[in-house]
Design an enzyme around this catalytic site. Structure first.
Site, mmCIF file in Angstrom:
data_model
loop_
_atom_site.group_PDB
_atom_site.id
_atom_site.type_symbol
_atom_site.label_atom_id
_atom_site.label_comp_id
_atom_site.label_asym_id
_atom_site.label_seq_id
_atom_site.Cartn_x
_atom_site.Cartn_y
_atom_site.Cartn_z
ATOM 1 N N ASN A 1 -15.982 2.411 39.298
ATOM 2 C CA ASN A 1 -16.001 3.780 38.797
ATOM 3 C C ASN A 1 -14.626 4.435 38.915
ATOM 4 O O ASN A 1 -14.293 5.341 38.154
ATOM 5 C CB ASN A 1 -17.042 4.603 39.559
ATOM 6 N N HIS B 1 -6.634 -1.275 46.262
ATOM 7 C CA HIS B 1 -6.408 -0.950 44.861
ATOM 8 C C HIS B 1 -4.934 -0.638 44.624
ATOM 9 O O HIS B 1 -4.280 0.020 45.439
ATOM 10 C CB HIS B 1 -7.267 0.245 44.445
#
Length: 271
Positions: free
Chosen positions: A192, A222
């Site tokens: 998401n 990330h």
């Protein structure tokens, strides 16, 4: 603030715990909504002495000011537009559903017409304020690599079709490399963050997404790279997974709480 919660998982429990401790100020959870009477949210509601409902009409009857969606893409489709049309603010956590342009436009139009807030928190990433500012000047490239331990990618139909032996991995394995538009629907509970990055930036078709299973990782890690007229931005985030859900970053859970606190605040720091 009267708050409704859709979902009965990690984020719903976190909300209830912080509300009970008074950490969120004058907030009252007026309902937890689930798909049916067999939903996990029913037991959670019972434990925290909160009403449980299983349909939109019953949720609206509790007169929430804000509803936090913490369930699924299907919940966004079912509840999103009707809540916003009724003037109820909506915080969407399963924002990968908004990869569907038609659905996103419906929610945006409903928010514009009623004046209700449609909020999509940053989730498990940061830097969206810088990205939005850079986009005003012009951004040519946005990429995100979502890398997590193999356990985070279990139970996903797309990964199972690849035939990857997640338990047997000895080195990083790229599960997807392409546009956010193509990749987000394959991982409805895991990426998401790529959706919110796309919506805050240059869109689903121009944002590049790489999905990686890495057995050397303990944290969900990330990497975000942004290139534009104002300069280059590189961000690395190492997120602790939620204690009972390795698919979700602990930071993403608290991002939802921060969004709720900001929903009624007259003061904003950062763009």
């Amino acid at each position: 603030m009267r708050v409704g919660i859709i979902g009965g998982g990690t984020i719903a429990r976190l909300f209830l715990e912080h509300v009970r401790r008074g950490d969120l100020g004058r907030v009252r959870v007026v309902a937890i909504a689930g798909r049916s009477q067999r939903s996990p949210g029913r037991e959670l509601a019972k434990a925290f002495r909160v009403p449980f409902v299983s349909d939109l009409k019953s949720l609206l009857a509790k007169k929430p000011d804000v509803v936090v969606e913490a369930a699924s893409h299907e919940a966004v489709r079912e509840y999103g537009e009707p809540l916003l049309r009724k003037g109820v603010a909506l915080i969407v956590l399963s924002c990968g559903a908004l990869c569907d342009d038609a659905l996103r436009r419906k929610l945006e139009r409903a928010a514009e017409r009623s004046g209700a807030l449609l909020s999509v928190p940053s989730g498990g990433i940061g830097g969206l304020d810088a990205l939005k500012a850079a986009c005003v000047a012009g951004v040519e490239e946005v990429t995100i690599a979502v890398t997590k331990p193999p356990a985070a990618w279990k139970g996903i139909a797309y990964v199972e079709k690849l035939g990857v032996d997640l338990d047997g991995l000895r080195e990083p394995r790229v599960l997807f490399d392409g546009t956010a538009r193509e990749g987000v629907p394959h991982f409805p509970a895991n990426v998401n963050i790529a959706a919110v990055l796309s919506m805050a930036g240059i869109g689903f078709d121009k944002t590049r997404l790489k999905v990686v299973a890495d057995p050397a990782l303990k944290h969900n890690t990330h990497y975000i790279d942004i290139k534009g007229r104002t300069g280059n931005i590189s961000i690395k985030l190492e997120n602790v997974p939620a204690p009972d859900n390795p698919k979700t970053a602990w930071l993403a859970c608290y991002s939802a709480l921060a969004a709720l606190k900001a929903a009624k605040s007259p003061v904003r720091y950062g763009t």
